[in-house]
Design a protein around this motif. Sequence first.
Motif, PDB file in Angstrom:
ATOM      1  N   LEU A  37       8.128 -13.076   3.166  1.00  0.00           N
ATOM      2  CA  LEU A  37       8.230 -12.030   4.186  1.00  0.00           C
ATOM      3  C   LEU A  37       7.657 -10.690   3.729  1.00  0.00           C
ATOM      4  CD1 LEU A  37      11.766 -12.881   5.587  1.00  0.00           C
ATOM      5  CD2 LEU A  37       9.552 -13.301   6.645  1.00  0.00           C
ATOM      6  N   ILE A  38       7.091 -10.638   2.518  1.00  0.00           N
ATOM      7  CA  ILE A  38       6.516  -9.381   2.014  1.00  0.00           C
ATOM      8  C   ILE A  38       5.432  -8.830   2.957  1.00  0.00           C
ATOM      9  CG2 ILE A  38       5.115  -8.343   0.168  1.00  0.00           C
ATOM     10  CD1 ILE A  38       6.656 -10.064  -1.839  1.00  0.00           C
ATOM     11  N   PRO A  39       4.458  -9.667   3.366  1.00  0.00           N
ATOM     12  CA  PRO A  39       3.425  -9.124   4.264  1.00  0.00           C
ATOM     13  C   PRO A  39       4.008  -8.611   5.582  1.00  0.00           C
ATOM     14  CG  PRO A  39       2.726 -11.231   3.368  1.00  0.00           C
ATOM     15  CD  PRO A  39       4.170 -11.064   3.006  1.00  0.00           C
ATOM     16  N   LEU A  40       5.011  -9.333   6.112  1.00  0.00           N
ATOM     17  CA  LEU A  40       5.646  -8.903   7.358  1.00  0.00           C
ATOM     18  C   LEU A  40       6.300  -7.533   7.179  1.00  0.00           C
ATOM     19  CD1 LEU A  40       6.450  -9.705  10.284  1.00  0.00           C
ATOM     20  CD2 LEU A  40       8.600 -10.541   9.333  1.00  0.00           C
ATOM     21  N   SER A  41       6.930  -7.307   6.016  1.00  0.00           N
ATOM     22  CA  SER A  41       7.592  -6.025   5.776  1.00  0.00           C
ATOM     23  C   SER A  41       6.569  -4.892   5.740  1.00  0.00           C
ATOM     24  CB  SER A  41       8.384  -6.077   4.465  1.00  0.00           C
ATOM     25  OG  SER A  41       7.527  -5.952   3.341  1.00  0.00           O
ATOM     26  N   VAL A  42       5.395  -5.146   5.150  1.00  0.00           N
ATOM     27  CA  VAL A  42       4.358  -4.112   5.117  1.00  0.00           C
ATOM     28  C   VAL A  42       3.837  -3.860   6.530  1.00  0.00           C
ATOM     29  CG1 VAL A  42       2.151  -3.401   4.136  1.00  0.00           C
ATOM     30  CG2 VAL A  42       3.702  -4.773   2.774  1.00  0.00           C
ATOM     31  N   TYR A  43       3.689  -4.950   7.298  1.00  0.00           N
ATOM     32  CA  TYR A  43       3.218  -4.805   8.677  1.00  0.00           C
ATOM     33  C   TYR A  43       4.175  -3.941   9.494  1.00  0.00           C
ATOM     34  CZ  TYR A  43       2.365  -5.933  13.561  1.00  0.00           C
ATOM     35  OH  TYR A  43       2.147  -5.834  14.904  1.00  0.00           O
TER      36      TYR A  43
ATOM     37  N   MET B  20      14.751  -2.106  -8.431  1.00  0.00           N
ATOM     38  CA  MET B  20      14.899  -2.504  -7.027  1.00  0.00           C
ATOM     39  C   MET B  20      16.348  -2.371  -6.565  1.00  0.00           C
ATOM     40  SD  MET B  20      12.376  -5.747  -6.478  1.00  0.00           S
ATOM     41  CE  MET B  20      12.978  -6.681  -7.859  1.00  0.00           C
ATOM     42  N   ALA B  21      17.291  -2.748  -7.433  1.00  0.00           N
ATOM     43  CA  ALA B  21      18.712  -2.668  -7.065  1.00  0.00           C
ATOM     44  C   ALA B  21      19.097  -1.217  -6.768  1.00  0.00           C
ATOM     45  CB  ALA B  21      19.581  -3.238  -8.179  1.00  0.00           C
ATOM     46  N   VAL B  22      18.669  -0.293  -7.638  1.00  0.00           N
ATOM     47  CA  VAL B  22      18.991   1.120  -7.433  1.00  0.00           C
ATOM     48  C   VAL B  22      18.335   1.638  -6.152  1.00  0.00           C
ATOM     49  CG1 VAL B  22      18.690   3.446  -8.366  1.00  0.00           C
ATOM     50  CG2 VAL B  22      19.333   1.574  -9.887  1.00  0.00           C
ATOM     51  N   PHE B  23      17.058   1.306  -5.959  1.00  0.00           N
ATOM     52  CA  PHE B  23      16.322   1.750  -4.771  1.00  0.00           C
ATOM     53  C   PHE B  23      17.000   1.251  -3.492  1.00  0.00           C
ATOM     54  CE2 PHE B  23      13.217   1.114  -1.430  1.00  0.00           C
ATOM     55  CZ  PHE B  23      12.498   2.293  -1.422  1.00  0.00           C
ATOM     56  N   ILE B  24      17.367  -0.034  -3.481  1.00  0.00           N
ATOM     57  CA  ILE B  24      17.975  -0.615  -2.282  1.00  0.00           C
ATOM     58  C   ILE B  24      19.315   0.048  -1.971  1.00  0.00           C
ATOM     59  CG2 ILE B  24      19.099  -2.708  -1.402  1.00  0.00           C
ATOM     60  CD1 ILE B  24      16.770  -4.277  -2.679  1.00  0.00           C
ATOM     61  N   LEU B  25      20.113   0.318  -3.024  1.00  0.00           N
ATOM     62  CA  LEU B  25      21.397   0.985  -2.799  1.00  0.00           C
ATOM     63  C   LEU B  25      21.191   2.380  -2.212  1.00  0.00           C
ATOM     64  CD1 LEU B  25      23.574  -0.108  -5.844  1.00  0.00           C
ATOM     65  CD2 LEU B  25      23.709  -0.826  -3.452  1.00  0.00           C
ATOM     66  N   LEU B  26      20.202   3.130  -2.763  1.00  0.00           N
ATOM     67  CA  LEU B  26      19.922   4.469  -2.245  1.00  0.00           C
ATOM     68  C   LEU B  26      19.460   4.400  -0.790  1.00  0.00           C
ATOM     69  CD1 LEU B  26      18.121   6.191  -5.281  1.00  0.00           C
ATOM     70  CD2 LEU B  26      20.431   6.607  -4.397  1.00  0.00           C
ATOM     71  N   MET B  27      18.560   3.451  -0.500  1.00  0.00           N
ATOM     72  CA  MET B  27      18.037   3.310   0.863  1.00  0.00           C
ATOM     73  C   MET B  27      19.146   2.914   1.840  1.00  0.00           C
ATOM     74  SD  MET B  27      15.173   4.021   1.982  1.00  0.00           S
ATOM     75  CE  MET B  27      13.649   4.711   1.434  1.00  0.00           C
ATOM     76  N   LEU B  28      20.039   2.002   1.400  1.00  0.00           N
ATOM     77  CA  LEU B  28      21.173   1.617   2.236  1.00  0.00           C
ATOM     78  C   LEU B  28      22.025   2.840   2.532  1.00  0.00           C
ATOM     79  CD1 LEU B  28      22.589  -1.829   1.051  1.00  0.00           C
ATOM     80  CD2 LEU B  28      21.697  -1.201   3.297  1.00  0.00           C
ATOM     81  N   LEU B  57       6.621   2.559  -6.099  1.00  0.00           N
ATOM     82  CA  LEU B  57       7.198   1.914  -7.292  1.00  0.00           C
ATOM     83  C   LEU B  57       8.027   0.692  -6.905  1.00  0.00           C
ATOM     84  CD1 LEU B  57       8.495   4.544  -9.875  1.00  0.00           C
ATOM     85  CD2 LEU B  57       7.175   2.479 -10.335  1.00  0.00           C
ATOM     86  N   PHE B  58       8.735   0.806  -5.759  1.00  0.00           N
ATOM     87  CA  PHE B  58       9.557  -0.306  -5.287  1.00  0.00           C
ATOM     88  C   PHE B  58       8.678  -1.526  -5.002  1.00  0.00           C
ATOM     89  CE2 PHE B  58      11.385  -2.662  -1.642  1.00  0.00           C
ATOM     90  CZ  PHE B  58      12.515  -3.153  -2.264  1.00  0.00           C
ATOM     91  N   TYR B  59       7.596  -1.305  -4.264  1.00  0.00           N
ATOM     92  CA  TYR B  59       6.720  -2.438  -3.940  1.00  0.00           C
ATOM     93  C   TYR B  59       6.026  -2.991  -5.182  1.00  0.00           C
ATOM     94  CZ  TYR B  59       7.217  -3.221   1.003  1.00  0.00           C
ATOM     95  OH  TYR B  59       7.725  -3.605   2.210  1.00  0.00           O
ATOM     96  N   GLY B  99      -0.031  -5.418  -1.572  1.00  0.00           N
ATOM     97  CA  GLY B  99       0.088  -4.183  -2.339  1.00  0.00           C
ATOM     98  C   GLY B  99      -0.936  -3.146  -1.905  1.00  0.00           C
ATOM     99  N   LEU B 100      -2.184  -3.583  -1.712  1.00  0.00           N
ATOM    100  CA  LEU B 100      -3.233  -2.649  -1.286  1.00  0.00           C
ATOM    101  C   LEU B 100      -2.952  -2.131   0.119  1.00  0.00           C
ATOM    102  CD1 LEU B 100      -6.401  -4.449  -2.691  1.00  0.00           C
ATOM    103  CD2 LEU B 100      -5.355  -2.323  -3.500  1.00  0.00           C
ATOM    104  N   TRP B 101      -2.475  -3.035   0.987  1.00  0.00           N
ATOM    105  CA  TRP B 101      -2.150  -2.656   2.359  1.00  0.00           C
ATOM    106  C   TRP B 101      -1.036  -1.597   2.344  1.00  0.00           C
ATOM    107  CZ3 TRP B 101       0.051  -6.634   6.451  1.00  0.00           C
ATOM    108  CH2 TRP B 101       0.057  -6.035   7.702  1.00  0.00           C
ATOM    109  N   LEU B 102      -0.022  -1.825   1.527  1.00  0.00           N
ATOM    110  CA  LEU B 102       1.074  -0.867   1.442  1.00  0.00           C
ATOM    111  C   LEU B 102       0.575   0.491   0.932  1.00  0.00           C
ATOM    112  CD1 LEU B 102       4.339  -0.529   1.432  1.00  0.00           C
ATOM    113  CD2 LEU B 102       3.834  -0.203  -0.979  1.00  0.00           C
ATOM    114  N   LEU B 103      -0.298   0.460  -0.057  1.00  0.00           N
ATOM    115  CA  LEU B 103      -0.861   1.698  -0.610  1.00  0.00           C
ATOM    116  C   LEU B 103      -1.571   2.480   0.497  1.00  0.00           C
ATOM    117  CD1 LEU B 103      -1.339   3.243  -3.285  1.00  0.00           C
ATOM    118  CD2 LEU B 103      -3.510   2.029  -3.493  1.00  0.00           C
TER     119      LEU B 103
END
Lengths: 124, 114
Positions: A37-43, B20-28, B57-59, B99-103
């Motif tokens: 589901l990683i790509p879906l999350s980015v989408y 990731m655990a710390v990030f998710i807790l903060l985001m929650l 960093l999370f991704y 990763g590139l898409w997220l960037l």
Amino acid sequence: MPLRKKPVFLNLLQIRLPIAGIMSIIHRASGMLMVLLIPLSVYLLDLSLADEQGFAAVGSLLQSSLVGFTLFLLLWALLHHLYSGIRYLLIDVEIGVERPVYRYTAWAVTLLAPLSALLLWGVL
Amino acid sequence: MHGATGLRAWVVQRLSAIYMAVFILLMLGVFIFSPPADYTAWRGLMSHTLVSVAVLLFYLSVLIHAWVGVRDILIDYVQWQVVRLLLLALFGLMFVASGLWLLEVMLLARINGI
């Protein structure tokens, strides 16, 4: 030295996997599910940041009852992976390695994950 | 076969897990106690310098963690070398592309948000 063939016994109806084994398999399955589901999350992130319409679309998608139950399953996967991960980290520093505690924590992870997912699902 | 990279993978898996655990807790925490009310608030949050870097960093953690996990699973369950290599390549491609898409998404949010 000739390799001896390992005994293989894979009758799923007769194998009695200990709870830590079951927890471990769910750890893997939930990880694989989230990976796909990683790509879906980015989408969805892309859509939600693009413009007002995209933001509203993502919002109503996440609120819809169709996605609702899927979202619960996802939360369950995430929390199970998180809790069992924390358990593995504790075992790394030698907390909960011994037999009775080892089994209790495996039970706790496996039961608390769906329960807290349900709770969080209600809050969010 | 993985003697040289086993320890590194082990360390990387744990460090990424902790981040990731710390990030998710903060985001929650953010989403439970002060969820972004509208589009402007959401874009403002995601284009904030600290949040932006934290998300990147999370991704990065997710992708590295996923790579190690998927590799472990494929090594255990896919015994046919060619298929295993092909699947590893496919997952690798999917991870790099994501990763590139997220960037791109995060950079655009930064540029448009300021």
